[in-house]
Each structure stands twice: as C-alpha cells, then as structure tokens.
Design a protein around this motif. Structure first.
Motif, PDB file in Angstrom:
ATOM      1  N   ILE A   6       0.843  -1.208   0.000  1.00  6.49           N
ATOM      2  CA  ILE A   6       0.000   0.000   0.000  1.00  6.49           C
ATOM      3  C   ILE A   6       0.869   1.247   0.000  1.00  6.49           C
ATOM      4  N   TYR A   7       1.915   1.247   0.838  1.00  6.82           N
ATOM      5  CA  TYR A   7       2.799   2.408   0.889  1.00  6.82           C
ATOM      6  C   TYR A   7       3.493   2.625  -0.450  1.00  6.82           C
ATOM      7  N   SER A   8       4.007   1.549  -1.048  1.00  2.00           N
ATOM      8  CA  SER A   8       4.724   1.669  -2.321  1.00  2.00           C
ATOM      9  C   SER A   8       3.826   2.246  -3.402  1.00  2.00           C
ATOM     10  N   LEU A   9       2.597   1.767  -3.462  1.00  2.00           N
ATOM     11  CA  LEU A   9       1.655   2.257  -4.472  1.00  2.00           C
ATOM     12  C   LEU A   9       1.301   3.726  -4.213  1.00  2.00           C
ATOM     13  N   ALA A  10       1.003   4.061  -2.964  1.00  2.00           N
ATOM     14  CA  ALA A  10       0.622   5.440  -2.642  1.00  2.00           C
ATOM     15  C   ALA A  10       1.757   6.408  -2.955  1.00  2.00           C
ATOM     16  N   SER A  11       2.979   6.006  -2.596  1.00  3.76           N
ATOM     17  CA  SER A  11       4.135   6.866  -2.834  1.00  3.76           C
ATOM     18  C   SER A  11       4.377   7.071  -4.322  1.00  3.76           C
ATOM     19  N   ALA A  12       4.331   5.982  -5.095  1.00  2.00           N
ATOM     20  CA  ALA A  12       4.617   6.088  -6.523  1.00  2.00           C
ATOM     21  C   ALA A  12       3.521   6.835  -7.275  1.00  2.00           C
ATOM     22  N   ILE A  13       2.272   6.583  -6.922  1.00  5.36           N
ATOM     23  CA  ILE A  13       1.166   7.292  -7.582  1.00  5.36           C
ATOM     24  C   ILE A  13       1.265   8.794  -7.314  1.00  5.36           C
ATOM     25  N   MET A  14       1.645   9.126  -6.096  1.00  2.12           N
ATOM     26  CA  MET A  14       1.793  10.534  -5.761  1.00  2.12           C
ATOM     27  C   MET A  14       2.898  11.175  -6.607  1.00  2.12           C
ATOM     28  N   LEU A  15       4.015  10.456  -6.769  1.00  2.16           N
ATOM     29  CA  LEU A  15       5.156  11.002  -7.504  1.00  2.16           C
ATOM     30  C   LEU A  15       4.889  11.134  -8.996  1.00  2.16           C
ATOM     31  N   PHE A  16       4.231  10.137  -9.577  1.00  2.00           N
ATOM     32  CA  PHE A  16       4.148  10.081 -11.036  1.00  2.00           C
ATOM     33  C   PHE A  16       2.782  10.406 -11.624  1.00  2.00           C
ATOM     34  N   TYR A  17       1.776  10.561 -10.759  1.00  2.00           N
ATOM     35  CA  TYR A  17       0.457  10.891 -11.283  1.00  2.00           C
ATOM     36  C   TYR A  17      -0.116  12.169 -10.677  1.00  2.00           C
ATOM     37  N   VAL A  18       0.083  12.359  -9.361  1.00  2.00           N
ATOM     38  CA  VAL A  18      -0.519  13.521  -8.702  1.00  2.00           C
ATOM     39  C   VAL A  18       0.346  14.760  -8.877  1.00  2.00           C
ATOM     40  N   ILE A  19       1.639  14.654  -8.527  1.00  2.00           N
ATOM     41  CA  ILE A  19       2.525  15.810  -8.612  1.00  2.00           C
ATOM     42  C   ILE A  19       2.638  16.351 -10.036  1.00  2.00           C
ATOM     43  N   SER A  57       3.927  14.139   4.016  1.00  2.00           N
ATOM     44  CA  SER A  57       2.921  13.668   4.969  1.00  2.00           C
ATOM     45  C   SER A  57       2.605  12.195   4.744  1.00  2.00           C
ATOM     46  N   ILE A  58       2.540  11.795   3.468  1.00  2.00           N
ATOM     47  CA  ILE A  58       2.293  10.385   3.158  1.00  2.00           C
ATOM     48  C   ILE A  58       3.407   9.507   3.715  1.00  2.00           C
ATOM     49  N   ILE A  59       4.642   9.948   3.532  1.00  2.00           N
ATOM     50  CA  ILE A  59       5.789   9.168   4.035  1.00  2.00           C
ATOM     51  C   ILE A  59       5.734   9.060   5.561  1.00  2.00           C
ATOM     52  N   LEU A  60       5.525  10.210   6.232  1.00  2.00           N
ATOM     53  CA  LEU A  60       5.486  10.196   7.693  1.00  2.00           C
ATOM     54  C   LEU A  60       4.315   9.363   8.211  1.00  2.00           C
ATOM     55  N   ALA A  61       3.161   9.505   7.553  1.00  5.26           N
ATOM     56  CA  ALA A  61       1.986   8.729   7.967  1.00  5.26           C
ATOM     57  C   ALA A  61       2.242   7.233   7.799  1.00  5.26           C
ATOM     58  N   ALA A  62       2.909   6.866   6.701  1.00  2.00           N
ATOM     59  CA  ALA A  62       3.216   5.452   6.459  1.00  2.00           C
ATOM     60  C   ALA A  62       4.130   4.901   7.547  1.00  2.00           C
ATOM     61  N   ILE A  63       5.132   5.700   7.929  1.00  2.00           N
ATOM     62  CA  ILE A  63       6.069   5.255   8.972  1.00  2.00           C
ATOM     63  C   ILE A  63       5.352   5.103  10.311  1.00  2.00           C
ATOM     64  N   VAL A  64       4.577   6.123  10.685  1.00  2.00           N
ATOM     65  CA  VAL A  64       3.888   6.100  11.976  1.00  2.00           C
ATOM     66  C   VAL A  64       2.870   4.970  12.028  1.00  2.00           C
ATOM     67  N   ILE A  65       2.094   4.799  10.938  1.00  2.00           N
ATOM     68  CA  ILE A  65       1.093   3.726  10.904  1.00  2.00           C
ATOM     69  C   ILE A  65       1.757   2.359  10.955  1.00  2.00           C
ATOM     70  N   SER A  66       2.863   2.220  10.217  1.00  6.18           N
ATOM     71  CA  SER A  66       3.583   0.949  10.220  1.00  6.18           C
ATOM     72  C   SER A  66       4.084   0.598  11.610  1.00  6.18           C
ATOM     73  N   LEU A  67       4.651   1.582  12.315  1.00  5.70           N
ATOM     74  CA  LEU A  67       5.146   1.342  13.663  1.00  5.70           C
ATOM     75  C   LEU A  67       4.003   1.064  14.639  1.00  5.70           C
ATOM     76  N   ALA A  68       2.874   1.761  14.443  1.00  2.00           N
ATOM     77  CA  ALA A  68       1.715   1.527  15.304  1.00  2.00           C
ATOM     78  C   ALA A  68       1.182   0.104  15.109  1.00  2.00           C
ATOM     79  N   LEU A  69       1.128  -0.351  13.861  1.00  2.00           N
ATOM     80  CA  LEU A  69       0.677  -1.720  13.584  1.00  2.00           C
ATOM     81  C   LEU A  69       1.644  -2.729  14.206  1.00  2.00           C
ATOM     82  N   SER A  70       2.948  -2.422  14.140  1.00  4.37           N
ATOM     83  CA  SER A  70       3.943  -3.310  14.738  1.00  4.37           C
ATOM     84  C   SER A  70       3.729  -3.413  16.244  1.00  4.37           C
ATOM     85  N   ARG A  71       3.486  -2.276  16.907  1.00  3.92           N
ATOM     86  CA  ARG A  71       3.250  -2.308  18.354  1.00  3.92           C
ATOM     87  C   ARG A  71       1.978  -3.081  18.684  1.00  3.92           C
TER      88      ARG A  71
END
Length: 413
Positions: free
Chosen positions: A306-319, A334-348
C-alpha cells in the motif's frame, strides 16, 4: 516518571517476583542507602511483612503486595536495585549451550561471525527503489500493468530477502531438542585474565560426551579459581510445534523473530537462551508463535504494498498534474510520515496481540519476567518517543498482561 517502581509493583502483583525475593533484597537497599536509613518495622503473622523507612522514601511489603513511596529519585534507585537483584542478577557470566544428541552434547556456536538477522527495513528500502524504477519504465503502458508490477516486485523482494537472510544464517535446528546450558557466574571484580581464560576454554569445546560434563565443570571451576564462582547446569527443552521449525542462531542480542513467507520459522538468538529459564523461553516461543498464527508477516507485506503504491502514484500521477508546489511537497512528505507512523503503530499492536496469545496459553508470569530480562534497562519510553518505536515499552506490556483476562485462544496452527 516512576517507571522502575511501577514495573516492580506490577511484577509483584503478577507474581513474577515473590515478596520473599523482595524481602531478601531489602538488606541490599539498606546497605546502599545506609546513610539515609532510619528504621524498619517487622510483623510476623502468616507471612513476614516489613516497613522500611529512609529519609527520602519508604518500602512496604504487606500481604503479597509492594509499595515504594517518597522522593522520585530515591524510589527509582531502590526499585532498580531490587529489580536487578531479583530478576537480572549481577556478576560476569560465561554461558555455553550444547544440543543433546544422545551420547554427546554438541556445542551450539555463539559467535555471530556470519549470522544475518532479518531486517525488514532492508527489503522495505529495496522495494521502494524498485517501485520508482517500475513506475518510470511502465507508466506509459497504463496504470493497471504498473500496479500489478509494483505488487509483484514488493512480494518478490520480501520473499527473496527473507530467503537470502535465512539461508546465510549460521543456525542449528532445535525444535523438540534438549539444550544443556552451562552458566559460569563470577564476581564483578574478577580479573580480566581469568575471564579470558574461561572464554578461551569454553570456545575450545566442540563436543562433550555425556559422562564428561562433570569434568568440564571441574575445569571451569579451577580456571575461575575462586570460591565465589557459581556454576549452574540447566536442561532446557525446546517445544515441538506442528508445522513450525525452530532454530538457534548466534546473536549478541536477546531477541527472537518469526518468519511466515517461505514456511513457518522461529529463530532464537543464543543470548536469549543464555538469559532465560525454561518457562521464559517457552513464553517467548509462544509469543513468536502468536505472530505466525496472526499472519503478521503478511500484514506487514500488505502495508508495504500500500505504501509503495501510494508513494509512486503521488510522484508520477498527482505531482505532475498539480505541479511541484509547496502543497504537493507537504502532501508527499505527509504520506511518508503517515506510512512510517502507521507501520510502527501496527507493529506495536502486533506485539501486544502476540503477548496476549502467549498469555492465553498460560505464560503470563514467565512472559512478564522474560520481557524485563530481554529489554532491561530500557523499560519505559516517553509518549513522544514511543510513537517512533516498533515495540511497546516493557512497562506498558507488563501492565497489559496484568490487566488481561488470559482467555483461551481458539485459533490453532
């Protein structure tokens, strides 16, 4: 924050530390704070209860409970001393692990020369880079093909990295085996040359016949050269779990991991076995089994996709559509930070669920003590720091075990 005192009180309430162990540690506290010691009150009923008063704090052991009150610094220093004396221990230790192979005990390698542990960050970074490459190459062919290719590469990279890491590990399969743990404990003031001679002799051993173990202990005691040298021999049984392979790997860390992409594996570091007793080791294995039962590896894989798709779509389609503006940069960051925080929260969250799985299988007390031994002295994190950690603090995990009901888990392998 009174982290150590709260943890100590929780462990006593759990029964992980008995009040008699606390009573045995009182003299250490009195000796450490002898200039502040005022008086002690002893009461004998069915149990021995005690109240010890110092200038800055007091300790009360009463009816199976513990309270340490007073000045924060004094309370924490006393709590840390009691916690270390009852669970962690002191002195220098040399530990040898052998696998029982019938007539012989075969030494388990403990030096991590070529051992590689699985680090999800490596596969995450590789997937992110390949995602960008795929988008650059395939966007002209349509979004569907690009998305399929990204998903395929994320899965492939994770599986390949897991395979390469696992195959290169120095490992010994131990499920259903018996491990003999020989622990030599020396005083803190033991000369370094004595310690080096002990390590040298321990390193020279490869195989020991069953009847030679007593001779090995005699030699170790002679090298130690002190009546204060303590040598213990523990026989640990590694459980056999249907469909799950368990391996020992040389590691300087008290850690264990589970893998569920290319089969079901639990990998245990040798230092972890050196630190824990039978019940605590089984508790950790069941914690890792909880990760397998809950399919946590696959959840992390889906989150990475999900993160890979969101990041790439943002770079090559939205921007490209809205332009490289401050707003688009803020959104992407914000997408990058949200992905990191959500990933760590899921890990916890996964760690807590794995703890509860071990709890449901009857390992409440040994899991609590294992958590303290594995993480000590890092038992607490501030709320801000905790957001960026992959594991909850030991204090919060022990308190969750204290509050949990421990219902039987219905899901089986």
């Amino acid at each position: 924050m009174r982290a150590y005192s709260r943890l100590l009180e929780s462990l006593v309430r759990l029964g992980s530390i008995g009040t008699h162990d606390v009573l045995n540690s009182i003299n250490l506290v009195i000796n450490e704070f002898r200039r502040e010691f005022l008086y002690a009150i002893y009461t004998w009923n069915t149990d021995a209860n005690i109240e010890v008063y110092f200038r800055r704090f007091n300790i009360q052991v009463f009816d199976g409970s513990l309270k340490i009150q007073g000045d924060g610094r004094g309370v924490e220093e006393a709590s840390r001393l009691i916690l270390r004396n009852t669970l962690i221990g002191s002195g220098k230790k040399v530990v040898m692990l052998f696998k029982d192979e019938g007539d012989e005990y075969v030494k388990v390698p403990t030096k991590p020369e070529f051992a590689i542990t699985v680090n999800p960050a490596v596969s995450f970074i590789a997937s992110s880079i390949l995602t960008l490459v795929i988008f650059l190459m395939l966007t002209r062919y349509g979004i569907a093909l690009t998305v399929i290719s990204v998903i395929a590469q994320v899965v492939a990279v994770n599986m390949l990295y897991t395979y390469l890491s696992f195959t290169r590990m120095v490992k010994v399969r131990v499920d259903g085996s018996r491990i003999i743990k020989v622990t030599v404990t020396l005083p803190i003031n033991t000369p370094e040359d004595t310690l080096f001679r002990l390590i040298s002799y321990a390193s020279s051993l490869r195989r020991v016949k069953r009847e030679e173990l007593t001779q090995v202990i005699t030699i170790l005691r002679a090298i130690g050269g002190s009546t204060q040298v303590s040598i213990g021999v523990d026989y640990l049984t590694i459980p056999s779990i249907n469909g799950v392979k368990i391996y020992l790997v040389p590691s300087p860390d008290c850690n264990a991991v589970s893998m569920n992409l290319l089969g079901k594996f639990i990998v245990i570091g040798t230092k972890l076995v050196a630190c824990l007793n039978q019940g605590e080791l089984e508790a950790v294995i069941n914690h890792e089994l909880g990760h397998i039962v809950h399919l946590d590896t696959y959840k992390s894989l889906i989150a990475s996709i999900i993160y890979s798709l969101a990041s790439a779509i943002m770079l090559f389609y939205v921007i490209p559509v809205i332009g490289l503006t401050p707003l688009s940069v803020v959104i992407y960051v914000s997408i990058i930070l949200a992905a990191i925080v959500i990933s760590l929260a899921l890990s916890r969250l996964n760690e807590v669920k794995a703890d509860l799985y071990a709890l449901s299988r009857g390992y409440r007390v040994p899991l609590a003590t294992a958590l303290v031994k594995v993480t000590y002295p890092s038992i607490y994190s501030t709320p801000i720091k905790a957001v960026f950690l992959s594991h909850p603090s030991t204090l919060s995990r022990v308190n969750k075990l204290l509050r949990a009901t421990g219902k039987t888990h219905s899901k089986q392998l």
